[in-house]
Enzyme design. Structure first.
Site, PDB file in Angstrom:
ATOM      1  CG  ASP A 264      -3.144   6.772   7.243  1.00  0.00           C
ATOM      2  OD1 ASP A 264      -3.204   7.369   6.165  1.00  0.00           O
ATOM      3  OD2 ASP A 264      -3.483   5.578   7.391  1.00  0.00           O
TER       4      ASP A 264
ATOM      5  NE  ARG B  78      -1.915  12.053   5.577  1.00  0.00           N
ATOM      6  CZ  ARG B  78      -2.426  10.872   5.290  1.00  0.00           C
ATOM      7  NH1 ARG B  78      -1.983   9.778   5.886  1.00  0.00           N
ATOM      8  NH2 ARG B  78      -3.379  10.738   4.400  1.00  0.00           N
TER       9      ARG B  78
ATOM     10  CD  GLN C   3      -2.995  -1.280   4.489  1.00  0.00           C
ATOM     11  OE1 GLN C   3      -4.166  -1.089   4.146  1.00  0.00           O
ATOM     12  NE2 GLN C   3      -2.034  -0.440   4.180  1.00  0.00           N
TER      13      GLN C   3
ATOM     14  CG  ASP D 237      -1.883   1.184   1.235  1.00  0.00           C
ATOM     15  OD1 ASP D 237      -2.048   1.830   0.180  1.00  0.00           O
ATOM     16  OD2 ASP D 237      -2.443   1.484   2.308  1.00  0.00           O
TER      17      ASP D 237
ATOM     18  CG  ASN E 283      -6.758   2.235  11.096  1.00  0.00           C
ATOM     19  OD1 ASN E 283      -7.665   2.288  11.917  1.00  0.00           O
ATOM     20  ND2 ASN E 283      -6.810   1.426  10.038  1.00  0.00           N
ATOM     21  CG  HIS E 284      -3.419   0.015   8.849  1.00  0.00           C
ATOM     22  ND1 HIS E 284      -4.261   1.065   8.574  1.00  0.00           N
ATOM     23  CD2 HIS E 284      -2.379   0.165   8.008  1.00  0.00           C
ATOM     24  CE1 HIS E 284      -3.755   1.807   7.599  1.00  0.00           C
ATOM     25  NE2 HIS E 284      -2.607   1.286   7.241  1.00  0.00           N
TER      26      HIS E 284
ATOM     27  CD  GLU F 288      -6.568   9.962   5.201  1.00  0.00           C
ATOM     28  OE1 GLU F 288      -6.724   9.731   3.997  1.00  0.00           O
ATOM     29  OE2 GLU F 288      -6.196   9.084   6.011  1.00  0.00           O
TER      30      GLU F 288
ATOM     31  CG  HIS G 158      -0.880  10.067  -1.071  1.00  0.00           C
ATOM     32  ND1 HIS G 158      -1.203  11.040  -0.152  1.00  0.00           N
ATOM     33  CD2 HIS G 158      -1.195   8.890  -0.484  1.00  0.00           C
ATOM     34  CE1 HIS G 158      -1.670  10.464   0.940  1.00  0.00           C
ATOM     35  NE2 HIS G 158      -1.683   9.158   0.766  1.00  0.00           N
ATOM     36  CG  ASP G 159      -4.877   8.393  -0.789  1.00  0.00           C
ATOM     37  OD1 ASP G 159      -4.133   7.438  -1.059  1.00  0.00           O
ATOM     38  OD2 ASP G 159      -5.041   8.829   0.361  1.00  0.00           O
TER      39      ASP G 159
END
Ligand code: NOJ
Length: 557
Positions: free
Chosen positions: A205, A203, A173, A65, A107-108, A249, A316-317
């Site tokens: 996530d 930043r 993940q 990812d 988160n993961h 985010e 970037h997404d």
């Protein structure tokens, strides 16, 4: 605004620049960008005028990812370099007055992380509770997956231990369980580690996703209150490094974002990306009608003065349009990405801005003039400053992650490795390095790069934009956005014409008197103020920024 505010709350009018080390500059010719390459580009970033560098994940990762799948939170991906080289990046940036923030992904982990490898070995693993498990067959969660091209559930069955684990993103993940105090301790240690190494913040996530565990699991110590956890993390950051910030985010409606700032009293995230205003900007650009954007700006909830919106046009997404209605999204798709190969996940676009604007320099400049004049902290994604395009043949979001185009030489000056060795091929076609590169634009007074640089400088000269109160200025043309940011005794008035037709309008400068002076910010042309009104003539897709101040103000003349 006080001197202490401007230096302490530096994020209120920072210019953030995001890059992925692996696609920026390859110093050792192995086809992968690296930290040594980035160090030699810090002067470039200083020349552009950015004040904060956001480094996308540089941690060890199987890279399924793009680095958001981490196997060691304390490590540096050996393809990019080592801790010493990272410290050199940070040190060099600081020396040039640029702060550095790192992606914090809690988160993961990757499923290859030693914690998860241990956790899935047995129900008794000391790391079992680092993740979120369930015994029973999960209900249908296909409507909750983030990547519908790859996943159809947010739970994955683990054969060996006969339970399902939670993964909001890819199945490789697994979600960390922040309801577990031991995981929270680890998160703080990770934060403390990178702050000690010199970063100026994070930043963060996927914030709503990682906080979700606090409500859904039993979370000792934080009373089932996700915002209590976020507040504690923010306090810890502040104790470890007073000047550090957290940029989150959080792609939720404006009113819901307020809670992640810590309500009107603040104390949680310092900044949040403004996904809503970004999406409204594209809708407005597609329609040639400023009203959706004006509405988004006025719908922003009032936030604590130390907090800030991070504005952006690209990241970037996928260029997500998920918060528009289906009909609105269809309009933006029709205008900017009509073909299926330009779209992704049924909610976003794989494109960069210049191709979406069909290369029309007036429209590209209009969009960036908006970005830098909207109240907030503008965030650029590398390559935007030179108008890079995308590679539609690349899978999904990789389309906009092509190497930086420094020059019209081999591999766009990114690497001297054989093209077949590159981490990702350079963008092809009309936006390839032959057509779009920094070297051609750097000394050209008419280039996009020079224009963006003047916007960066203009934004930095006008603290009203980052710090002021915003109002939409009434005027009769739907295609025009006129907005005003007021700070103490001065204001910035910005006018943008979203349509192809020229327009002339009279703008009332509220509060103007015989001592009021209005001056252009981005050009030397003088502005006439007559009886409290300025007349503005805009070309198709034209823009103008004006500063309104007192003739007695020695700093602002
Ligand atoms: C958000 C990041 O922006 C995205 O690139 C990533 O795939 C997900 N989080 C999962 O980490």
């Amino acid at each position: 605004m006080r001197v202490t505010d401007t230096s302490d709350l530096w994020w209120k009018n920072a210019v953030i620049y995001c890059l992925d080390v692996e696609t920026y500059d390859d110093a050792n010719a192995d086809g992968v960008g690296d930290l040594a390459g980035l160090t030699r580009r810090i002067d470039y970033l200083a020349e552009l005028g950015v004040t904060c560098l956001w480094l996308m994940p540089f941690y060890p990762s199987p890279d399924r990812d793009d680095g958001y799948d981490i196997t060691d939170f304390y490590g540096v991906d050996s393809r990019l370099g080592d801790h010493g080289q990272l410290v050199e990046v940070i040190r060099t940036a600081h020396e040039r007055g640029i702060r550095v923030i790192a992606d914090l992904i809690v988160n993961h982990t990757s499923d290859q992380h030693p914690w998860f490898r241990s956790a899935r070995r047995s129900l008794d693993s000391p790391y079992r509770d680092f993740y979120v498990w369930r015994d029973t067959e999960p209900p249908d969660t296909s409507d909750q997956v983030v990547f519908p091209d790859q996943e159809d559930s947010i739970w994955e069955y683990d054969e060996r231990t006969g339970q399902w684990y939670l993964h909001h993103f890819y199945k490789h993940q697994p979600d960390l369980n922040v309801a577990n105090p031991a995981v929270r301790d680890e998160v703080l240690r990770v934060i403390g580690f990178w702050l000690e190494l010199g970063v100026d913040g994070f930043r963060v996530d996927a914030v709503p996703f990682f906080l979700d565990d606090v409500e859904t699991q039993d979370a000792p110590g934080v009373g089932g209150q996700p915002h209590e956890l976020l507040r504690r993390i923010r306090s810890f950051v502040g104790r470890r490094k007073g000047s550090a910030m957290m940029l989150g985010e959080v792609n939720v409606p404006h009113q819901e974002q307020l809670a992640y700032f810590g309500g009107e009293h603040g104390g949680e995230l310092d900044l949040m990306f403004d996904f809503i205003t970004m999406q409204a900007t594209y809708l407005s650009l597609a329609r040639g009608d400023a009203r959706p954007l004006a509405r988004a700006l006025t719908d922003r909830p009032a936030i604590h003065p130390a907090c800030q919106w991070a504005t952006f046009l690209r990241n970037h997404d996928e260029l997500t349009l998920d918060k528009l209605t289906e009909a609105e999204r269809a309009e933006v798709f029709a205008a900017f990405g009509p073909r299926k190969e330009m779209q992704v996940y049924d909610r976003g676009l794989k494109r960069r801005l210049p191709p979406m604007m069909e290369g029309d320099p007036r429209r590209v400049r209009l969009a960036y003039s908006l970005l830098f004049s909207l109240p907030g902290t503008p965030t650029l994604y590398y390559g935007e400053e030179i108008g890079m395009g995308e590679d539609l043949a690349a899978y999904g979001r990789m389309a906009v992650r092509t190497p930086m185009q420094w020059s019209n030489t081999k591999n766009g000056g990114f690497s001297t490795a054989a093209p077949s060795k590159l981490i990702q091929r350079v963008a092809p076609g009309g936006y390839a390095p032959e057509h779009v590169n920094l070297a051609d634009q750097r000394d050209d007074p008419d280039s996009l790069w020079t224009f963006i640089r003047s916007l960066v400088a203009g934004y930095r000269r006008c603290p009203e934009i980052g710090w002021g109160r915003v109002q939409i200025v009434e005027q009769p043309h739907h295609q025009v956005l006129a907005h005003r940011c007021d700070l103490d005794d001065s204001a910035v008035l910005a006018v943008h014409n979203l349509s192809a037709e020229p327009v002339t309008l009279d703008l009332t400068v509220t509060g103007a008197d015989a001592h009021t002076v209005v001056a252009n910010v981005l050009s030397k042309e003088s502005v006439e103020l007559t009886d409290g009104v300025v007349q503005v003539a805009l070309e198709g897709y034209g823009h103008q920024w004006m500063r309104v101040h007192r003739d007695s103000d020695p700093h602002l003349a």
